[in-house]
Write a protein that holds these residues in place. Structure first.
Motif, PDB file in Angstrom:
ATOM      1  N   TYR A 262       0.839  -1.189   0.000  1.00 40.08           N
ATOM      2  CA  TYR A 262       0.000   0.000   0.000  1.00 40.08           C
ATOM      3  C   TYR A 262       0.880   1.248   0.000  1.00 40.08           C
ATOM      4  O   TYR A 262       2.000   1.233   0.540  1.00 40.08           O
ATOM      5  N   VAL A 267      -2.998   3.694   4.876  1.00 41.18           N
ATOM      6  CA  VAL A 267      -3.825   2.893   5.779  1.00 41.18           C
ATOM      7  C   VAL A 267      -3.952   3.593   7.134  1.00 41.18           C
ATOM      8  O   VAL A 267      -5.051   3.719   7.682  1.00 41.18           O
ATOM      9  N   ARG A 309      -9.077  -1.241  11.093  1.00 42.03           N
ATOM     10  CA  ARG A 309      -7.880  -1.412  10.258  1.00 42.03           C
ATOM     11  C   ARG A 309      -8.186  -2.264   9.031  1.00 42.03           C
ATOM     12  O   ARG A 309      -7.710  -1.962   7.930  1.00 42.03           O
ATOM     13  N   GLU A 313      -7.718  -0.972   5.216  1.00 50.23           N
ATOM     14  CA  GLU A 313      -6.943  -1.669   4.186  1.00 50.23           C
ATOM     15  C   GLU A 313      -7.806  -1.941   2.952  1.00 50.23           C
ATOM     16  O   GLU A 313      -7.344  -1.786   1.812  1.00 50.23           O
ATOM     17  N   VAL A 316      -8.119   1.285   1.034  1.00 51.76           N
ATOM     18  CA  VAL A 316      -6.931   1.622   0.253  1.00 51.76           C
ATOM     19  C   VAL A 316      -6.872   0.749  -1.002  1.00 51.76           C
ATOM     20  O   VAL A 316      -6.515   1.227  -2.085  1.00 51.76           O
TER      21      VAL A 316
END
Length: 422
Positions: A262, A267, A309, A313, A316
């Protein structure tokens, strides 16, 4: 009044956009009810919002990146996509038709007898102590069921056996531990008036006269209205199901893509954005973030942080894939497309004037989020238009008269959320 098949779901950039700024146009109206209904306790201010500490940069501060450095996808056009039936079934139509009629129901207002225990009443009151009004002691058009309790001594008792439409005075007694020093242990005089006793619900009959009274339609008969209304519902359901099909297609593309990592900081930035958003929502209800998460979502903070989280992710991944396809296909956002997205934000936040909206939420926030969401919409539409569409197996739609289902969002938002029917 039109009964909508669905409420068009904004790409959830509005959630984080709201956390970035804006004014609170609402006011708490609980003081009057509190004075009459609280038997004991204290009056405490809502806790201050707790802003999470983080060193994550804001999205505006994050560096640009080349999407092809992080993702690859062999094919995103011509894929097979199942499309859902947009026709309203007979069962759905009858249910929605009845909901429309129910929206015009009224309540019988009984005024020709005295109140008795068990009655639900609508009433006004104005309280004073030694002839001086006190904060929270006045209210109009309050509704209560006599005998349910929950009022200070003497208040509810004074409402029983009284005629409608006439003012009368009742002595009521605040307990010593009521929680407000100026009211503790005091006797108050409440001037009251019972407006009416709540009677039975009156549901109108679906006949030609009812149809002629619908402001949004020009039909003269029930049969004509049913034809027009069903066509409208078919259009709405078709749009709703198409949005669901697009969302499913996009999630499949995200899952089929290969990611090598990423872009730096993205993130963490989205995690911070989402935590800030949830913290703001919690504060609006007078809770800390932890209390809000436990009470509203039945999650502990470790589970919440893990979920945030994972969603960051996924977000993203969606962003990177969106830019990857846009770069390869030369897709860019026009001014018209950007303004259309901002208009959706404005409708979501009940704004009529764009200048006021931009001033309240910040020109940088609006421009960044509006362009990001408009680009995502354009990319998804591009992929969907080129897809090989096949009829989907019959499944139950997620919502009949509620709000739209999960939307994958673009920058500054969670990647997949559902808006529950109200």
């Amino acid at each position: 009044m039109k009964r909508k098949w669905f409420c068009i779901a904004l790409i959830l950039g509005v959630v984080l956009l709201a956390a970035c700024g804006g004014s609170d146009n609402g006011e708490s109206g609980t003081a009057a009810t509190e004075a009459a209904q609280t038997t004991e306790g204290s009056s405490e201010a809502a806790p201050e919002p707790t802003q999470p500490e983080s060193t994550a940069p804001g999205t505006a501060e994050l560096p640009e990146y080349t999407a092809a450095d992080y993702v690859s996808l062999d094919s995103y056009t011509g894929m097979e996509v199942e499309v859902s039936d947009g026709e309203v079934t007979d069962e759905e139509f009858e249910m929605l038709l009845q909901q429309l009629v129910d929206a015009f129901k009224t309540t019988e207002k009984i005024t020709d007898r005295e109140t008795k225990e068990g009655d639900t009443i609508n009433f006004d009151y104005s309280g004073a102590i030694d002839g001086v009004a006190f904060d929270g002691g006045t209210a109009q058009n309050q509704t209560t069921t006599l005998g349910n309790g929950g009022f200070i001594d003497g208040f509810e008792e004074g409402l029983i056996g009284k005629p409608c439409g006439e003012e009368f005075v009742v002595d009521a007694y605040f307990p010593d531990n009521y929680g407000r020093e100026e009211l503790d242990g005091k006797t108050a005089q409440f001037t009251m008036k019972i407006n009416y006793i709540v009677g039975e619900e009156i549901i109108p009959e679906l006949d030609d006269d009812f149809v002629k009274g619908l402001e949004d339609y020009t039909c003269g008969t029930v049969e004509e209205f049913k034809t027009v209304y069903r066509e409208e519902l078919n259009e709405q359901k078709s749009s709703f199901m198409e949005e669901q099909d697009k969302n499913t297609m996009w999630m499949n593309l995200i899952n089929q893509a290969s990611y090598s990592g990423y872009p730096d900081g993205y993130v963490d930035s989205y995690v911070q954005d989402m935590v800030t958003s949830y913290t703001s929502m919690a504060a609006a209800y007078g809770f800390t973030l932890e209390d809000f998460v436990v009470g509203m979502y039945n999650m502990d903070m470790d589970s919440f942080n893990q979920e945030v989280r994972e969603q960051a992710e996924l977000q993203v991944k969606s962003d990177v894939l969106c830019h990857y396809i846009a770069d390869r296909e030369g897709l860019t956002v026009t001014e018209e497309e950007y303004l259309a997205m901002v208009q959706e934000y404005m409708e979501s936040f009940n704004y009529d004037d764009m200048t006021s909206f931009v001033n309240d939420y910040g020109v940088d926030n609006v421009e960044r989020q509006g362009h990001a969401d408009a680009l995502l919409k354009k990319v998804i539409d591009f992929c969907f238009e080129s897809a090989n569409k096949v009829p989907a197996a019959e499944t139950e739609p997620e919502s009949i008269d509620g709000e739209s289902a999960a939307e994958t969002t673009s920058e500054e938002t969670t990647a997949e959320e559902t808006t529950a029917a109200r």
